[in-house]
Write an enzyme that holds these catalytic residues in place. Structure first.
Site, PDB file in Angstrom:
ATOM      1  N   LYS A  67      73.591  87.584  29.592  1.00 43.45           N
ATOM      2  CA  LYS A  67      73.064  88.799  29.035  1.00 43.45           C
ATOM      3  C   LYS A  67      72.305  89.012  27.603  1.00 43.45           C
ATOM      4  O   LYS A  67      71.432  90.049  28.096  1.00 43.45           O
ATOM      5  CB  LYS A  67      74.076  89.883  29.069  1.00 43.45           C
ATOM      6  CG  LYS A  67      75.717  89.939  30.226  1.00 43.45           C
ATOM      7  CD  LYS A  67      76.068  91.405  30.354  1.00 43.45           C
ATOM      8  CE  LYS A  67      76.881  91.293  31.381  1.00 43.45           C
ATOM      9  NZ  LYS A  67      78.240  92.553  31.079  1.00 43.45           N
ATOM     10  N   ASP A 104      75.963  98.572  32.327  1.00 41.85           N
ATOM     11  CA  ASP A 104      77.329  98.341  31.596  1.00 41.85           C
ATOM     12  C   ASP A 104      77.702  99.750  30.383  1.00 41.85           C
ATOM     13  O   ASP A 104      78.912 100.271  31.082  1.00 41.85           O
ATOM     14  CB  ASP A 104      77.645  97.120  30.627  1.00 41.85           C
ATOM     15  CG  ASP A 104      77.488  96.236  31.235  1.00 41.85           C
ATOM     16  OD1 ASP A 104      77.607  96.159  32.785  1.00 41.85           O
ATOM     17  OD2 ASP A 104      76.921  94.811  30.868  1.00 41.85           O
TER      18      ASP A 104
END
Length: 287
Positions: A67, A104
């Site tokens: 990420k 997220d």
């Protein structure tokens, strides 16, 4: 017209429920695309991106451990993802540029509000792990006005760097070791923890630490809420400890699907069928 490709990259990736619920959404909307899970070894994400033919690629999700590294190859990163310092959704634009987003944060907050009825403001929070998803979680919690945030990680320096990047001035923040005795000693000097969020992969099905938990049960207060972002298995080893301690629990499946709805919208430009996606995700975890 060739079928479009979309998928998710990570390591490990065998556990992922994303292909099941994203494919269900694509089929429901009548989109001629195949959603796949692509294994990309740690450190190989830049080369993997360079090897992709983007002509038929809608985009891809990004999970552990890529990420942050994925940001090195993106042509654009939206403001929220840049502030968080992590990207979990990449869109291939019509001119084949790579656009990075973080969904997220949206998924985590929606799960807190809708699946646990937990309000972070004024709470004392323990976050476990300092990877990409932890960045989103900490950013949301600080934005929502927690009273304090303790970030525990094996490498304390990494946790300290994360907190520096987020630059909180409103809440009391602290980076500590996740080593049991050191964490216990640190928490004993703080106010009662009301929320524990596991952002590590410990306890994940088919992972290297499948049966493990990030903390001991004695560190879980009976009146706390434990949110384990691991979603497979449905009840993780940490959640079992929390139930024994008398705490409330929530697994990570709803967050996964909520953040996935945002990704679906970014890839396709169409509204995500939440009910279809949630049902498919639950079936995938039960199999």
């Amino acid at each position: 017209m060739a079928i479009k490709r979309v998928g998710i990259i990570g390591y490990p990736i065998r556990h992922s429920a994303s292909p099941a619920f994203q494919q269900a959404a694509l089929d429901f909307r009548g989109i001629d695309a195949k959603f796949e899970a692509w294994v990309v070894d740690p450190g190989d994400v830049v080369q993997w991106v360079a090897n992709q033919d983007r002509t038929d690629l809608l985009g891809f999700g990004v999970t552990v451990p890529h990420k942050q590294d994925i940001m090195k190859v993106l042509d654009y990163v939206d403001n929220d993802a840049a502030t968080i310092g992590a990207v979990n959704t990449v869109v291939v634009s019509e001119d084949q540029r790579l656009l990075g987003y973080n969904t997220d944060a949206y998924g985590f907050l929606k799960a807190l509000h809708e699946d646990s009825d937990f309000t972070p403001a004024g709470q004392h929070v323990l976050v476990l792990g300092a990877g990409g998803v932890s960045r989103a979680v900490c950013a949301v919690l600080l934005r929502e006005g927690v009273a304090s945030l303790t970030l525990a990680n094996r490498t304390v320096a990494r946790a300290e760097a994360l907190l520096v990047d987020l630059n909180s001035e409103e809440a009391e923040v602290d980076a500590v070791s996740i080593e049991p005795n050191l964490l216990k000693a640190s928490l004993s000097t703080k106010g009662p923890i009301t929320l524990i969020v596991n952002c590590t992969s410990l306890g994940m099905l088919h992972g290297p630490d499948e049966g493990a938990t990030p903390i001991h049960g004695e560190l879980i207060p009976s009146n706390s809420f434990v949110f384990d972002l691991v979603y497979n298995p449905a009840e993780t080893p940490l959640m079992k400890l929390a139930v024994t301690a008398g705490a409330k629990t929530l697994g990570g499946l709803s967050m996964l699907v909520y953040q996935g709805t945002k990704g679906f919208q970014l890839w396709t430009g169409m509204a995500a069928p939440l009910d279809i996606m949630m049902a498919a995700a639950k079936r995938a975890v039960m199999e």
